[in-house]
Write a protein that holds these residues in place. Structure first.
Motif, PDB file in Angstrom:
ATOM      1  N   ALA A 191       0.856  -1.189   0.000  1.00  0.00           N
ATOM      2  CA  ALA A 191       0.000   0.000   0.000  1.00  0.00           C
ATOM      3  C   ALA A 191       0.886   1.231   0.000  1.00  0.00           C
ATOM      4  N   HIS A 192       0.589   2.175  -0.884  1.00  0.00           N
ATOM      5  CA  HIS A 192       1.358   3.412  -0.994  1.00  0.00           C
ATOM      6  C   HIS A 192       0.571   4.520  -0.292  1.00  0.00           C
ATOM      7  N   CYS A 193       1.116   5.000   0.816  1.00  0.00           N
ATOM      8  CA  CYS A 193       0.337   5.858   1.715  1.00  0.00           C
ATOM      9  C   CYS A 193       0.956   7.240   1.915  1.00  0.00           C
ATOM     10  N   ARG A 194       0.066   8.223   2.117  1.00  0.00           N
ATOM     11  CA  ARG A 194       0.471   9.526   2.625  1.00  0.00           C
ATOM     12  C   ARG A 194       0.424   9.486   4.138  1.00  0.00           C
ATOM     13  N   THR A 195       0.947  10.518   4.789  1.00  0.00           N
ATOM     14  CA  THR A 195       1.055  10.527   6.244  1.00  0.00           C
ATOM     15  C   THR A 195      -0.295  10.347   6.923  1.00  0.00           C
ATOM     16  N   ALA A 196      -1.306  11.074   6.465  1.00  0.00           N
ATOM     17  CA  ALA A 196      -2.628  10.980   7.085  1.00  0.00           C
ATOM     18  C   ALA A 196      -3.210   9.578   6.909  1.00  0.00           C
ATOM     19  N   GLU A 197      -2.970   8.975   5.759  1.00  0.00           N
ATOM     20  CA  GLU A 197      -3.479   7.628   5.522  1.00  0.00           C
ATOM     21  C   GLU A 197      -2.769   6.622   6.413  1.00  0.00           C
ATOM     22  N   LEU A 198      -1.475   6.834   6.648  1.00  0.00           N
ATOM     23  CA  LEU A 198      -0.711   5.934   7.516  1.00  0.00           C
ATOM     24  C   LEU A 198      -1.288   5.944   8.925  1.00  0.00           C
ATOM     25  N   THR A 199      -1.651   7.115   9.410  1.00  0.00           N
ATOM     26  CA  THR A 199      -2.255   7.226  10.742  1.00  0.00           C
ATOM     27  C   THR A 199      -3.585   6.492  10.791  1.00  0.00           C
ATOM     28  N   ALA A 200      -4.382   6.621   9.732  1.00  0.00           N
ATOM     29  CA  ALA A 200      -5.680   5.946   9.688  1.00  0.00           C
ATOM     30  C   ALA A 200      -5.510   4.427   9.706  1.00  0.00           C
ATOM     31  N   ILE A 201      -4.494   3.929   8.985  1.00  0.00           N
ATOM     32  CA  ILE A 201      -4.242   2.481   8.987  1.00  0.00           C
ATOM     33  C   ILE A 201      -3.824   2.013  10.373  1.00  0.00           C
ATOM     34  N   ALA A 202      -2.909   2.756  10.995  1.00  0.00           N
ATOM     35  CA  ALA A 202      -2.395   2.367  12.313  1.00  0.00           C
ATOM     36  C   ALA A 202      -3.499   2.303  13.363  1.00  0.00           C
ATOM     37  N   ASP A 203      -4.515   3.160  13.219  1.00  0.00           N
ATOM     38  CA  ASP A 203      -5.595   3.215  14.208  1.00  0.00           C
ATOM     39  C   ASP A 203      -6.771   2.305  13.858  1.00  0.00           C
ATOM     40  N   SER A 204      -6.648   1.520  12.807  1.00  0.00           N
ATOM     41  CA  SER A 204      -7.783   0.758  12.295  1.00  0.00           C
ATOM     42  C   SER A 204      -7.863  -0.654  12.855  1.00  0.00           C
ATOM     43  N   SER A 262      -5.043  -3.844  13.885  1.00  0.00           N
ATOM     44  CA  SER A 262      -5.109  -4.650  15.100  1.00  0.00           C
ATOM     45  C   SER A 262      -5.217  -6.138  14.780  1.00  0.00           C
ATOM     46  N   GLN A 263      -5.815  -6.456  13.623  1.00  0.00           N
ATOM     47  CA  GLN A 263      -5.927  -7.857  13.206  1.00  0.00           C
ATOM     48  C   GLN A 263      -4.670  -8.352  12.500  1.00  0.00           C
ATOM     49  N   ASN A 264      -3.802  -7.438  12.101  1.00  0.00           N
ATOM     50  CA  ASN A 264      -2.557  -7.778  11.416  1.00  0.00           C
ATOM     51  C   ASN A 264      -1.412  -7.051  12.117  1.00  0.00           C
ATOM     52  N   ALA A 265      -1.049  -7.568  13.288  1.00  0.00           N
ATOM     53  CA  ALA A 265      -0.136  -6.851  14.179  1.00  0.00           C
ATOM     54  C   ALA A 265       1.280  -6.730  13.638  1.00  0.00           C
ATOM     55  N   SER A 266       1.635  -7.518  12.623  1.00  0.00           N
ATOM     56  CA  SER A 266       3.027  -7.518  12.152  1.00  0.00           C
ATOM     57  C   SER A 266       3.224  -6.696  10.885  1.00  0.00           C
ATOM     58  N   LEU A 267       2.366  -5.708  10.638  1.00  0.00           N
ATOM     59  CA  LEU A 267       2.520  -4.875   9.446  1.00  0.00           C
ATOM     60  C   LEU A 267       3.865  -4.162   9.448  1.00  0.00           C
ATOM     61  N   LYS A 268       4.514  -4.147   8.276  1.00  0.00           N
ATOM     62  CA  LYS A 268       5.805  -3.480   8.126  1.00  0.00           C
ATOM     63  C   LYS A 268       5.659  -2.304   7.177  1.00  0.00           C
ATOM     64  N   MET A 269       6.432  -1.248   7.441  1.00  0.00           N
ATOM     65  CA  MET A 269       6.385  -0.074   6.572  1.00  0.00           C
ATOM     66  C   MET A 269       7.796   0.409   6.272  1.00  0.00           C
ATOM     67  N   MET A 270       7.922   1.109   5.145  1.00  0.00           N
ATOM     68  CA  MET A 270       9.198   1.692   4.751  1.00  0.00           C
ATOM     69  C   MET A 270       8.932   3.080   4.180  1.00  0.00           C
ATOM     70  N   ARG A 271       9.590   4.075   4.754  1.00  0.00           N
ATOM     71  CA  ARG A 271       9.373   5.453   4.324  1.00  0.00           C
ATOM     72  C   ARG A 271      10.138   5.726   3.040  1.00  0.00           C
ATOM     73  N   ARG A 272       9.456   6.334   2.074  1.00  0.00           N
ATOM     74  CA  ARG A 272      10.043   6.719   0.798  1.00  0.00           C
ATOM     75  C   ARG A 272       9.991   8.239   0.677  1.00  0.00           C
ATOM     76  N   SER A 273      10.606   8.757  -0.378  1.00  0.00           N
ATOM     77  CA  SER A 273      10.647  10.218  -0.551  1.00  0.00           C
ATOM     78  C   SER A 273       9.261  10.808  -0.780  1.00  0.00           C
ATOM     79  N   LEU A 274       8.357  10.041  -1.401  1.00  0.00           N
ATOM     80  CA  LEU A 274       7.031  10.574  -1.717  1.00  0.00           C
ATOM     81  C   LEU A 274       5.919   9.964  -0.880  1.00  0.00           C
ATOM     82  N   GLY A 275       6.285   9.251   0.166  1.00  0.00           N
ATOM     83  CA  GLY A 275       5.263   8.636   1.010  1.00  0.00           C
ATOM     84  C   GLY A 275       5.821   7.437   1.741  1.00  0.00           C
TER      85      GLY A 275
END
Length: 293
Positions: A225-238, A242-255
């Motif tokens: 999933a390619h996310c902006r900052t606000a979308e990342l917060t929405a995913i984290a709080d969703s 909570s059902q997929n506790a091992s989600l991994k993310m990597m910050r890129r220059s555009l998101g």
């Protein structure tokens, strides 16, 4: 049926590196792809399975038998091996390799070896020293296949080949796997090859198995999933997070890229966030280097 390979809790320690409690299984009818960074322990693991390196701890069973000095010669008659460099003496001609095979393997099939050499464009009069890296790998594969093994163990076998030659080699491996009693363990950095042929992917890092997953779980089910900052917060709080506790993310220059285990479920939960199929390479990178969400 017994697995073709069952390595259990293998440990091998060197100065500055250790293979630690590594377990791996290759079942009949399966191609297992072994991936990981340089120096992760792939070659040490393969050499341990073949009895070239003696582990400090753990056990190895080949074709259901514990590997030991007494049965190793007989078991190795059933295995074809290709390492990442051409193993033949530089002064040997291709036709000399055929004679070597005849003295090394009880089931050596000289006409089949000749057919493979013709298919690969290998001249019997040519010296090993004059072969390119790619042609040397083709010679190694022909040698590995010509005694009709049940198991292939390949270490960077497609390295140095151009895309057309790699596809030709993969076709040959598919033909080998038409016999459902056969199996392949292939270590490679060319993960796109594994997307075409592997059934299971095992990732090793720092001498430990980081994950083992079916290729379809990675390539067909998971996604990025390619996310902006606000979308990342929405995913984290969703609830999805909570059902997929091992989600991994990597910050890129555009998101930020987020590795999700089920891209269809993610798309239903977040229809406005772009999510796409993940490659084995990106799955490995996010798993190895990604931060927890």
């Amino acid at each position: 049926m017994e697995p073709l390979i069952r390595a259990t809790n293998l440990t091998k320690r060197y100065d500055g590196f250790a293979l630690e409690d590594v377990s791996l299984v290759v079942e009949p009818g399966f191609v297992v792809g072994l991936i990981g960074p340089n120096g992760a322990g792939k070659t040490t693991l393969l050499k341990s399975i073949l009895g070239i390196v003696e582990p400090d701890a753990g056990s190895i069973r080949l074709f259901g038998e514990h590997l030991d000095s007494a049965n190793a010669p007989a078991l190795k008659q059933r295995i074809g091996v290709v390492f990442d460099t051409c193993p033949f003496l530089t002064t040997m001609r291709v036709r000399d390799v055929a004679r070597l095979g005849g003295t090394s393997f009880d089931a050596w099939d000289a006409p089949f070896f000749d057919d493979l050499c013709k298919r690969f464009g290998l001249d019997g009069k040519k010296y090993a020293k004059d072969l390119s890296r790619g042609m040397g790998m083709k010679l190694s594969l022909a040698f590995a296949l010509a005694h009709h093994p049940e198991l292939l163990i390949l270490d960077e076998a497609t390295a140095g080949l151009d895309p057309l030659a790699r596809d030709e080699m993969l076709d040959l491996l598919r033909t080998f796997m038409e016999d459902e009693q056969h199996g392949i363990l292939i270590a490679t950095h060319i993960t796109t090859d594994l997307e075409k042929i592997a059934d299971v992917i095992a990732c090793i890092d720092g001498g430990r198995i980081l994950f083992t997953a079916e290729r379809d779980v990675i390539c067909d089910a998971a996604g990025i999933a390619h996310c902006r900052t606000a979308e990342l917060t929405a995913i984290a709080d969703s609830a999805f997070a909570s059902q997929n506790a091992s989600l991994k993310m990597m910050r890129r220059s555009l998101g930020t890229d987020v590795l999700v285990p089920d891209r269809l479920a993610f798309a239903q939960a977040f229809p406005d966030i772009s999510v796409e199929r993940v490659s084995i390479e990106d799955y490995m990178a996010l798993t190895l280097k990604g931060e927890s969400l």
